[in-house]
Design a protein around this motif. Structure first.
Motif, mmCIF file in Angstrom:
data_model
loop_
_atom_site.group_PDB
_atom_site.id
_atom_site.type_symbol
_atom_site.label_atom_id
_atom_site.label_comp_id
_atom_site.label_asym_id
_atom_site.label_seq_id
_atom_site.Cartn_x
_atom_site.Cartn_y
_atom_site.Cartn_z
ATOM 1 N N TYR A 1 0.836 -1.212 0.000
ATOM 2 C CA TYR A 1 0.000 0.000 0.000
ATOM 3 C C TYR A 1 0.869 1.261 0.000
ATOM 4 O O TYR A 1 0.626 2.191 -0.766
ATOM 5 C CB TYR A 1 -0.929 0.020 1.224
ATOM 6 N N LEU A 2 1.885 1.273 0.864
ATOM 7 C CA LEU A 2 2.766 2.433 0.945
ATOM 8 C C LEU A 2 3.580 2.594 -0.336
ATOM 9 O O LEU A 2 3.697 3.704 -0.872
ATOM 10 C CB LEU A 2 3.703 2.300 2.155
ATOM 11 N N ALA A 3 4.130 1.495 -0.835
ATOM 12 C CA ALA A 3 4.950 1.562 -2.053
ATOM 13 C C ALA A 3 4.125 2.044 -3.245
ATOM 14 O O ALA A 3 4.578 2.893 -4.017
ATOM 15 C CB ALA A 3 5.566 0.189 -2.342
ATOM 16 N N LEU A 4 2.922 1.524 -3.392
ATOM 17 C CA LEU A 4 2.062 1.953 -4.499
ATOM 18 C C LEU A 4 1.645 3.410 -4.357
ATOM 19 O O LEU A 4 1.601 4.154 -5.346
ATOM 20 C CB LEU A 4 0.828 1.062 -4.603
ATOM 21 N N LEU A 5 1.333 3.818 -3.154
ATOM 22 C CA LEU A 5 0.963 5.219 -2.921
ATOM 23 C C LEU A 5 2.116 6.157 -3.271
ATOM 24 O O LEU A 5 1.926 7.153 -3.979
ATOM 25 C CB LEU A 5 0.530 5.425 -1.465
ATOM 26 N N LEU A 6 3.308 5.832 -2.793
ATOM 27 C CA LEU A 6 4.461 6.680 -3.087
ATOM 28 C C LEU A 6 4.799 6.679 -4.577
ATOM 29 O O LEU A 6 5.148 7.722 -5.138
ATOM 30 C CB LEU A 6 5.671 6.235 -2.266
ATOM 31 N N LEU A 7 4.666 5.530 -5.223
ATOM 32 C CA LEU A 7 4.936 5.468 -6.657
ATOM 33 C C LEU A 7 3.899 6.276 -7.431
ATOM 34 O O LEU A 7 4.249 6.993 -8.369
ATOM 35 C CB LEU A 7 4.948 4.009 -7.132
ATOM 36 N N PHE A 8 2.640 6.200 -7.027
ATOM 37 C CA PHE A 8 1.596 6.999 -7.666
ATOM 38 C C PHE A 8 1.868 8.493 -7.494
ATOM 39 O O PHE A 8 1.766 9.271 -8.446
ATOM 40 C CB PHE A 8 0.223 6.638 -7.106
ATOM 41 N N ILE A 9 2.218 8.896 -6.278
ATOM 42 C CA ILE A 9 2.500 10.309 -6.007
ATOM 43 C C ILE A 9 3.696 10.777 -6.827
ATOM 44 O O ILE A 9 3.670 11.865 -7.417
ATOM 45 C CB ILE A 9 2.722 10.546 -4.499
ATOM 46 N N ALA A 10 4.745 9.957 -6.892
ATOM 47 C CA ALA A 10 5.937 10.340 -7.649
ATOM 48 C C ALA A 10 5.643 10.445 -9.142
ATOM 49 O O ALA A 10 6.087 11.387 -9.805
ATOM 50 C CB ALA A 10 7.062 9.331 -7.401
ATOM 51 N N ALA A 11 4.881 9.489 -9.671
ATOM 52 C CA ALA A 11 4.538 9.521 -11.097
ATOM 53 C C ALA A 11 3.660 10.736 -11.402
ATOM 54 O O ALA A 11 3.901 11.455 -12.377
ATOM 55 C CB ALA A 11 3.831 8.227 -11.500
ATOM 56 N N ALA A 12 2.658 10.977 -10.560
ATOM 57 C CA ALA A 12 1.767 12.119 -10.776
ATOM 58 C C ALA A 12 2.524 13.441 -10.638
ATOM 59 O O ALA A 12 2.350 14.357 -11.454
ATOM 60 C CB ALA A 12 0.602 12.071 -9.786
ATOM 61 N N ASN A 13 3.374 13.548 -9.632
ATOM 62 C CA ASN A 13 4.163 14.761 -9.432
ATOM 63 C C ASN A 13 5.071 15.019 -10.636
ATOM 64 O O ASN A 13 5.192 16.159 -11.093
ATOM 65 C CB ASN A 13 4.998 14.628 -8.155
ATOM 66 N N SER A 14 5.679 13.972 -11.146
ATOM 67 C CA SER A 14 6.569 14.130 -12.297
ATOM 68 C C SER A 14 5.794 14.489 -13.563
ATOM 69 O O SER A 14 6.254 15.294 -14.375
ATOM 70 C CB SER A 14 7.374 12.850 -12.515
ATOM 71 N N LEU A 15 4.621 13.875 -13.731
ATOM 72 C CA LEU A 15 3.795 14.219 -14.891
ATOM 73 C C LEU A 15 3.349 15.675 -14.834
ATOM 74 O O LEU A 15 3.412 16.398 -15.836
ATOM 75 C CB LEU A 15 2.575 13.304 -14.976
ATOM 76 N N VAL A 16 2.913 16.119 -13.673
ATOM 77 C CA VAL A 16 2.492 17.518 -13.506
ATOM 78 C C VAL A 16 3.677 18.452 -13.740
ATOM 79 O O VAL A 16 3.553 19.473 -14.418
ATOM 80 C CB VAL A 16 1.878 17.741 -12.105
ATOM 81 N N GLY A 17 4.832 18.103 -13.207
ATOM 82 C CA GLY A 17 6.019 18.929 -13.395
ATOM 83 C C GLY A 17 6.452 18.990 -14.849
ATOM 84 O O GLY A 17 6.828 20.046 -15.352
ATOM 85 N N HIS A 18 6.400 17.842 -15.524
ATOM 86 C CA HIS A 18 6.811 17.801 -16.930
ATOM 87 C C HIS A 18 5.824 18.556 -17.819
ATOM 88 O O HIS A 18 6.225 19.383 -18.633
ATOM 89 C CB HIS A 18 6.946 16.349 -17.395
ATOM 90 N N LEU A 19 4.533 18.256 -17.664
ATOM 91 C CA LEU A 19 3.524 18.904 -18.509
ATOM 92 C C LEU A 19 3.364 20.388 -18.194
ATOM 93 O O LEU A 19 3.050 21.181 -19.074
ATOM 94 C CB LEU A 19 2.186 18.170 -18.384
ATOM 95 N N GLY A 20 3.570 20.751 -16.926
ATOM 96 C CA GLY A 20 3.446 22.148 -16.527
ATOM 97 C C GLY A 20 4.732 22.939 -16.681
ATOM 98 O O GLY A 20 4.780 24.110 -16.326
ATOM 99 N N ARG A 21 5.775 22.277 -17.172
ATOM 100 C CA ARG A 21 7.085 22.915 -17.365
ATOM 101 C C ARG A 21 7.548 23.634 -16.096
ATOM 102 O O ARG A 21 7.995 24.793 -16.132
ATOM 103 C CB ARG A 21 7.058 23.868 -18.547
ATOM 104 N N LYS A 22 7.431 22.931 -14.984
ATOM 105 C CA LYS A 22 7.826 23.502 -13.695
ATOM 106 C C LYS A 22 9.313 23.306 -13.460
ATOM 107 O O LYS A 22 9.962 22.509 -14.121
ATOM 108 C CB LYS A 22 7.021 22.850 -12.573
ATOM 109 N N GLU A 23 9.803 24.020 -12.486
ATOM 110 C CA GLU A 23 11.209 23.898 -12.086
ATOM 111 C C GLU A 23 11.359 22.672 -11.181
ATOM 112 O O GLU A 23 10.556 22.457 -10.280
ATOM 113 C CB GLU A 23 11.644 25.164 -11.346
ATOM 114 N N PHE A 24 12.378 21.879 -11.424
ATOM 115 C CA PHE A 24 12.643 20.687 -10.612
ATOM 116 C C PHE A 24 13.275 21.132 -9.301
ATOM 117 O O PHE A 24 14.325 21.765 -9.293
ATOM 118 C CB PHE A 24 13.573 19.730 -11.368
#
Length: 141
Positions: A14-37
């Motif tokens: 549960y924890l691993a999937l949650l963290l992986l989901f958050i990381a994937a979503a955060n990276s997608l938002v950062g990439h598509l939104g052209r945010k600063e890393f």
């Protein structure tokens, strides 16, 4: 011992999937939104990497002590045993390799766009692979 490892593997998932989901979503938002890393983005991706690697190590131990693991490897006609003894471990190994490659590629990248891109793409693919090969019948019991 087997029961403890099995419960830990199921609970930690549960924890691993949650963290992986958050990381994937955060990276997608950062990439598509052209945010600063930022260092926050790095930590999110790192925590997901660590959690998934711990899950894999516990799963590897479970594989060798479980009656559904290596011992049932020759019974490939049984779909449930094939899932737990072959498909689930193999697909998860591929997913962990993708996560590790995404992490490594992001470390060498110079720009924010190039840091987010491998994390978003490879973490998302890994998440989908893990979700399609979960033994849902035994996991949700």
């Amino acid at each position: 011992m087997y029961n403890f490892i099995q419960k830990f593997h199921s609970g930690w998932a549960y924890l691993a999937l949650l963290l992986l989901f958050i990381a994937a979503a955060n990276s997608l938002v950062g990439h598509l939104g052209r945010k600063e890393f930022t260092p926050r983005d790095r930590k999110i991706a790192l925590f997901a990497l660590i959690a998934v690697h711990i899950q894999f190590l516990v799963g590897l131990i479970l594989y060798f002590v479980s009656p559904k693991g290596l011992d049932s490897f020759g019974e490939m006609k049984n779909a449930a045993l094939r899932l737990t003894s072959l498909e689930h471990p193999l697909i998860n190994l591929i997913a962990i390799a993708l996560i590790t490659i995404g992490w490594s590629k992001h470390k060498r990248a110079q720009t924010s766009e190039l840091k987010f891109k491998p994390l978003a793409f490879l973490y998302s693919i890994a998440l989908v692979l893990i979700l399609i090969r979960l033994p849902w019948q035994s996991w949700l019991k």
